[in-house]
Scaffold this active site. Structure first.
Site, PDB file in Angstrom:
ATOM      1  CE  LYS A 205     -12.287  -0.320   1.872  1.00  0.00           C
ATOM      2  NZ  LYS A 205     -11.997   0.377   3.228  1.00  0.00           N
TER       3      LYS A 205
ATOM      4  CG  HIS B 207       6.428 -28.513   6.245  1.00  0.00           C
ATOM      5  ND1 HIS B 207       6.835 -29.696   6.556  1.00  0.00           N
ATOM      6  CD2 HIS B 207       6.509 -27.929   7.286  1.00  0.00           C
ATOM      7  CE1 HIS B 207       7.206 -29.764   7.755  1.00  0.00           C
ATOM      8  NE2 HIS B 207       7.318 -28.616   8.340  1.00  0.00           N
TER       9      HIS B 207
ATOM     10  CD  GLU C  70      -3.067  -0.969   2.261  1.00  0.00           C
ATOM     11  OE1 GLU C  70      -3.637  -0.087   2.715  1.00  0.00           O
ATOM     12  OE2 GLU C  70      -3.237  -2.120   2.827  1.00  0.00           O
TER      13      GLU C  70
HETATM   14  O1  PA5 Z   1      -5.185   0.010   4.464  1.00  0.00           O
HETATM   15  C1  PA5 Z   1      -6.417   0.277   3.986  1.00  0.00           C
HETATM   16  O2  PA5 Z   1      -6.860   1.231   3.464  1.00  0.00           O
HETATM   17  C2  PA5 Z   1      -7.285  -1.043   3.835  1.00  0.00           C
HETATM   18  O3  PA5 Z   1      -6.530  -2.319   3.988  1.00  0.00           O
HETATM   19  C3  PA5 Z   1      -8.350  -0.946   4.777  1.00  0.00           C
HETATM   20  O4  PA5 Z   1      -8.020  -1.126   6.212  1.00  0.00           O
HETATM   21  C4  PA5 Z   1      -9.331  -2.021   4.580  1.00  0.00           C
HETATM   22  O5  PA5 Z   1      -9.981  -1.715   3.114  1.00  0.00           O
HETATM   23  C5  PA5 Z   1     -10.616  -1.963   5.553  1.00  0.00           C
HETATM   24  O6  PA5 Z   1     -11.087  -0.633   5.491  1.00  0.00           O
HETATM   25  P1  PA5 Z   1     -11.196  -0.137   7.116  1.00  0.00           P
HETATM   26  O7  PA5 Z   1     -10.130  -0.327   7.869  1.00  0.00           O
HETATM   27  O8  PA5 Z   1     -11.600   1.275   6.935  1.00  0.00           O
HETATM   28  O9  PA5 Z   1     -12.481  -1.136   7.728  1.00  0.00           O
END
Ligand code: PA5
Length: 348
Positions: free
Chosen positions: A345, A254, A238
């Site tokens: 999303k 394994h 990310e």
């Molecule tokens: O890092 C991110 O933006 C995502 O991995 C979010 O954490 C994930 O999409 C879930 O969203 P939230 O943390 O708002 O529930």
């Protein structure tokens, strides 16, 4: 991907270039733990639970992994982390389900929470707002509200301590010493790994440089290190916007070591990172690493610090947080936005 592994100097970083939000958030991790630790405890309904469940995705869901790893040695009831909208059949009366969603608007977390309500599980929520907070307020669920306006992954200090506190309280385990030790170690690491630190000694900068143009594969050799390896992978995905993979020992011994053997040419693209947690590590990790490293672009080992599980987790994970931001800078990209997740999303 740029092949230029140069990183902006510390002056440029402190002037607030486009990485500033994520870098500032990374630097603030020890403060997040400090603030989260002094929150008043949240009262739960039941004195006894037969199982504990954390429901959450991505940057929020990992707070459940941290809590489960930290409590697993002491907790007498099962703790599971659910990363989908459906719940296992055993979740119901007698369960405590902690729904963790930073935004409070994640489809899977909302669906699982609604299902837990139908099954009459006790529910507590960790969130900064959104529909989850509305649902909690409307139904009188205990809530730990975390500060808003951050990227979920940048709020791990708040999310992990909140989730851990709720679960620990449910089973009567104190986490005071764990949080204290984690803060002490993170304070020191924040100084050593900050942009202003002498570059020759900044291991996060030099590792980020090595990673440019490579595929990082992060291995953990203990339960805590395995969770840290996943945090590294997600932060590299990310923040740095690179493919990255993770696995843990003994499982990787394994299967995965076979994939790296026999001269597979793909190995030269892989930069291996081993998260060592020596007191708690599964024996044989050294051998598995020796086999895996043959032909790889390199193997970098990072050792946990501290005694408690939470401190060991954060000491390993924190270096990865810095590396992921420095790798983004080395690639000339902004670590903060995650446009692909937004696109997903909006279509769910
Ligand atoms: O890092 C991110 O933006 C995502 O991995 C979010 O954490 C994930 O999409 C879930 O969203 P939230 O943390 O708002 O529930």
């Amino acid at each position: 991907m740029t092949s230029d592994a140069s990183l902006p100097g510390s002056d440029q970083m402190s002037r607030g270039n486009r990485d500033s939000d994520m870098l500032a958030a990374v630097l603030a991790l020890p403060d997040q733990l400090r603030r989260a630790a002094v929150q008043p405890p949240v009262a739960l309904d039941s004195a006894f639970y037969t199982n504990l469940v954390v429901l959450g995705m991505g940057g929020s869901g990992i707070s459940g992994d941290v809590a489960a790893a930290v409590l697993s040695e002491e907790c007498a009831v099962p703790i599971i982390v659910v990363k989908e909208g459906g719940l296992p059949a055993f979740v119901g009366k007698g369960s405590l389900l902690v729904a963790a969603s930073y935004s409070g608007n994640t489809a899977e977390t909302l669906a699982g929470c609604a299902e837990a309500m139908r099954r009459e599980a006790d529910i507590a929520c960790v969130s900064s707002g959104g529909e989850l907070l509305d649902m909690a307020e409307k139904n009188g669920f205990p809530i730990v509200k975390v500060p808003g306006d951050m990227q979920p992954r940048a709020a791990l200090g708040y999310l992990a301590v909140a989730t851990l506190s709720l679960l620990a309280a449910a089973v009567g385990i104190s986490i005071v010493e764990q949080v204290r030790e984690a803060i002490e170690i993170l304070d020191k690491l924040a100084v050593a790994l900050a942009p202003g630190a002498a570059e020759t000694e900044n291991s996060a900068v030099s590792l980020a440089r090595k990673m440019v143009g490579k595929v990082p594969i992060v291995y953990g050799g203990s339960r805590v290190a395995a969770v840290a390896a996943n945090r590294w992978k997600c932060q590299l995905n990310e923040n740095s916007k690179v493919p990255a993979f993770r696995n843990e020992y003994p499982e990787m011994g394994h299967n995965e070591i076979v994939g790296w053997s026999d001269g597979n040419p793909l190995r030269s693209a892989a930069l291996l990172v081993a998260l060592r947690d020596r007191g708690a590590e599964n024996p044989g990790f050294d051998v598995a690493l020796d086999i895996s490293r043959e032909g790889a672009a390199g193997l970098v080992e990072i050792s946990s610090q501290g005694v408690t599980a939470l401190a060991r987790f954060f000491s390993l994970a924190y270096i990865g947080d810095f590396v992921s931001v420095y790798l983004a800078l080395a690639r000339g990209i902004d670590p903060t936005p995650v446009e692909a997740i937004g696109r997903l999303k909006s279509r769910q």
